[in-house]
Structures are given as structure tokens and as C-alpha cells.
Design a protein around this motif. Structure first.
Motif, short mmCIF file in Angstrom:
data_model
loop_
_atom_site.label_atom_id
_atom_site.label_comp_id
_atom_site.label_asym_id
_atom_site.label_seq_id
_atom_site.Cartn_x
_atom_site.Cartn_y
_atom_site.Cartn_z
N ARG A 5 0.85 -1.18 0.00
CA ARG A 5 0.00 0.00 0.00
C ARG A 5 0.89 1.23 0.00
NH1 ARG A 5 -0.01 1.65 5.49
NH2 ARG A 5 0.42 -0.09 6.86
N ALA A 7 2.23 4.82 1.11
CA ALA A 7 2.24 5.49 2.41
C ALA A 7 3.07 6.76 2.32
CB ALA A 7 2.82 4.56 3.47
N LYS A 9 5.42 9.53 4.12
CA LYS A 9 6.43 9.47 5.19
C LYS A 9 6.83 10.89 5.57
CE LYS A 9 7.17 4.99 5.26
NZ LYS A 9 6.94 4.18 6.43
N GLU A 40 5.97 7.24 12.24
CA GLU A 40 4.79 6.42 12.53
C GLU A 40 5.12 5.17 13.34
OE1 GLU A 40 6.52 4.52 8.94
OE2 GLU A 40 6.31 6.58 9.62
N GLN A 108 -3.53 10.15 6.94
CA GLN A 108 -2.54 9.15 7.35
C GLN A 108 -1.73 9.66 8.53
OE1 GLN A 108 -0.14 7.20 4.34
NE2 GLN A 108 -1.53 7.92 2.75
N LEU A 110 1.56 10.04 10.20
CA LEU A 110 2.96 10.00 9.78
C LEU A 110 3.93 9.97 10.95
CD1 LEU A 110 2.88 12.68 6.94
CD2 LEU A 110 2.16 10.30 6.89
#
Length: 141
Positions: A5, A7, A9, A40, A108, A110
Motif C-alpha cells: 500500500r 504510504a 512518510k 509512525e 494518514q 505519519l
């Protein structure tokens, strides 16, 4: 079925920008702070202990950041009933003290920012300034 997936950063530049925003707010408030930025996974990206900040707040700022990153929510939301058990199970890295906020961008997580050495409300205000500096979602405990 996908086995990967995409992501986002947090870069070290982003961590330093968040740190600078938090430092500016702490300076404005006149409250020397320990400020920790983690990714994360709870790995240290940036840290500063301002002149005059409490020595042991170095540890609490890290625990606040790790808690917020791990739970994807402010550290103060960790259930007090479960705090001791979770802290022991996680190597004493979790806390429900105010001042840890997740860094959420585009939905998301991070990483997180953890601030310690002032009163809880001051720690939160400094952490929120760090989030604002990088355009992360505002977090109110």
C-alpha cells in the motif's frame, strides 16, 4: 489481492519544520520545553531540550510522542484504567499525560509530536503549533 500500500512518510525536513514551529510557540509562551518528533513507528526523527527545560521531561516527551503515534490519537486519550498495564506491556513507553499529538496529513498518521516540561495545557499548545507549522490536522485532546 494487493500485498503493498502507498504510504506518506514524514521527512527529516518536515520533522525539523514541526520542531521549529513548536520551539517558536514555547519561546512565545516563555516555557522551556523538551520537544520530540517521531515517525509512525515511534522512531526518533528530531528532538530538542530547550535551555531550562526539566531534565526528566525528556522521557515524558518521548513517551507522549510514541503513545500518540502508536494509538493515532492524542496521548491524553489513553484510558487511565489501562495505562499501567499498557505501559508495562510496552516497555514503559506509553502514557496518558497531555502533550502527545499524532501528525496526520491526508488522513494518514505519519508520526507524532510529544512535548513535556510545562503544564499540560502548555505542552498541548506547543505541540499544536508544531502540527500547524507543517499543515497537519489540528488535534485537540
Amino acid at each position: 489481492m494487493s500485498i503493498t500500500r502507498p504510504a506518506l512518510k514524514l521527512t527529516h525536513e518536515g520533522a525539523l519544520k514541526a520542531l521549529a514551529g513548536a520551539l517558536a510557540k514555547a519561546t512565545e509562551l516563555g516555557v522551556p520545553q523538551n520537544i520530540t518528533i517521531v515517525d509512525e513507528g515511534g522512531n526518533l526523527l528530531a528532538y530538542v531540550r530547550m535551555d531550562g527545560a526539566k531534565l526528566l521531561s525528556r522521557e515524558t516527551s518521548m513517551s507522549k510522542a510514541v503513545t500518540a503515534a502508536s494509538h493515532r490519537q492524542p496521548s491524553s486519550r489513553l484510558n487511565p484504567k489501562d495505562e499501567v498495564k499498557l505501559s508495562l506491556a510496552a516497555g514503559q513507553r506509553l502514557t496518558n499525560l497531555e502533550g502527545g499529538l499524532p501528525i496526520i496529513i491526508d488522513g494518514q498518521c505519519l508520526g507524532a509530536i510529544g512535548v513535556g516540561s510545562g503544564k499540560g495545557a502548555e505542552d498541548v499548545e506547543v505541540a499544536r503549533a508544531g502540527l500547524a507549522a507543517i499543515g497537519a490536522e489540528d488535534q485537540i485532546p
